[in-house]
Design a protein around this motif. Sequence first.
Motif, mmCIF file in Angstrom:
data_model
loop_
_atom_site.group_PDB
_atom_site.id
_atom_site.type_symbol
_atom_site.label_atom_id
_atom_site.label_comp_id
_atom_site.label_asym_id
_atom_site.label_seq_id
_atom_site.Cartn_x
_atom_site.Cartn_y
_atom_site.Cartn_z
ATOM 1 N N ARG A 123 -0.309 79.130 22.226
ATOM 2 C CA ARG A 123 -0.024 79.250 23.648
ATOM 3 C C ARG A 123 -0.153 80.712 24.067
ATOM 4 O O ARG A 123 0.100 81.618 23.263
ATOM 5 C CB ARG A 123 1.379 78.727 23.942
ATOM 6 N N PRO A 124 -0.578 80.958 25.303
ATOM 7 C CA PRO A 124 -0.714 82.347 25.769
ATOM 8 C C PRO A 124 0.569 83.138 25.534
ATOM 9 O O PRO A 124 1.679 82.634 25.724
ATOM 10 C CB PRO A 124 -0.997 82.178 27.267
ATOM 11 N N GLY A 125 0.410 84.378 25.079
ATOM 12 C CA GLY A 125 1.548 85.261 24.820
ATOM 13 C C GLY A 125 1.965 85.316 23.372
ATOM 14 O O GLY A 125 2.836 86.112 23.008
ATOM 15 N N THR A 126 1.368 84.469 22.517
ATOM 16 C CA THR A 126 1.701 84.468 21.088
ATOM 17 C C THR A 126 0.826 85.484 20.375
ATOM 18 O O THR A 126 -0.395 85.477 20.533
ATOM 19 C CB THR A 126 1.472 83.080 20.471
ATOM 20 N N ASP A 127 1.441 86.377 19.581
ATOM 21 C CA ASP A 127 0.625 87.310 18.803
ATOM 22 C C ASP A 127 0.690 86.944 17.328
ATOM 23 O O ASP A 127 1.512 86.140 16.892
ATOM 24 C CB ASP A 127 1.041 88.764 19.035
ATOM 25 N N LEU A 128 -0.196 87.560 16.550
ATOM 26 C CA LEU A 128 -0.337 87.192 15.145
ATOM 27 C C LEU A 128 0.966 87.373 14.372
ATOM 28 O O LEU A 128 1.306 86.565 13.503
ATOM 29 C CB LEU A 128 -1.453 88.028 14.513
ATOM 30 N N GLY A 129 1.728 88.416 14.690
ATOM 31 C CA GLY A 129 2.962 88.693 13.963
ATOM 32 C C GLY A 129 4.038 87.647 14.160
ATOM 33 O O GLY A 129 4.985 87.571 13.371
#
Length: 317
Positions: free
Chosen positions: A98-104
Amino acid sequence: MAAELGRARYAYLGPAGTFTEAALRQVVSPDEADYLPQVDVLAAIAAVRAGTADFAVVAIENSVEGGVTAVLDSLAVGEPLMILREMLVPVTFALAARPGTDLGAVRRISAHPHAWAQCRGWLAQNLPGVVHVPATSNTAPAALLAGAREDLGFDAALVPPSAVEHYGLAVVAEHVSDNEAAVTRFVLIGRPGDVPAPSGADKTTLVVHLPSNQAGALLEMLEQFATRGVNLSRIESRPIGDSLGRYSFSIDAEGHLADERMAEALIGLHRVCPHVRYLGSYPRVDAPYGDMRPGTSDEDFRSARAWVQSLREGRAT
């Protein structure tokens, strides 16, 4: 999707955006036929056997993972079905969320087992310790991420790049496949009927049981092809299932049922093997034939039979 009267119905592994749908689009446009998404490949095959679909498109082999065992095993038993053609689809994956999710923030990833296997190296290097949440298809987790539920049990998904935009997701990482040249072979399956005409570069698929469990049994089976100059492009052993140590072989052979050398090989198999299931002859779309062995052309076989007939009639020596 409701089927329209008079339109062919095609079952495939859904939902929309899967590699299977991409293969199906090589066969027929959704404007010309009814697409029937299924929860898994077995359901797609069962739909044809039940008559709720006219055809099914299923994956049968991947260049990295090998044969799709569920498909091979389903075609080997039960009501006979025929392979009518094959299609190749390049297979690459993106890590989407979902938009706003980063790899970390990614701790759990949903993926079809084949997708997970093809990205295992990248995941180990970039997300060590990440948990695999199995999915029924390559786009099923994308559809879930696009829904309203907040707690899905996973943070991101391995999906085909085309599914990212289709489901309104964001790309967390691109080119996550360990082998960007991977290809999956799909087949179109239907009920038995007329065999597609020879194209000059064809493939015949068979399921064969060994004549015995004795030394040399596999060689005896393979000799039926070798002595007629029929090359095998794929051979895989699968357990028959009735006891340990009993196997059948799923085989792709170069040639068509209409070819003299292929027909002679099938006659030989029928003579020495307890079970031979013919799954169809159809145009091949991968590498071309190897060189034909001298003495194995159609004319060579016809000439040899004519000579034997002349001997029987006392016309030649």
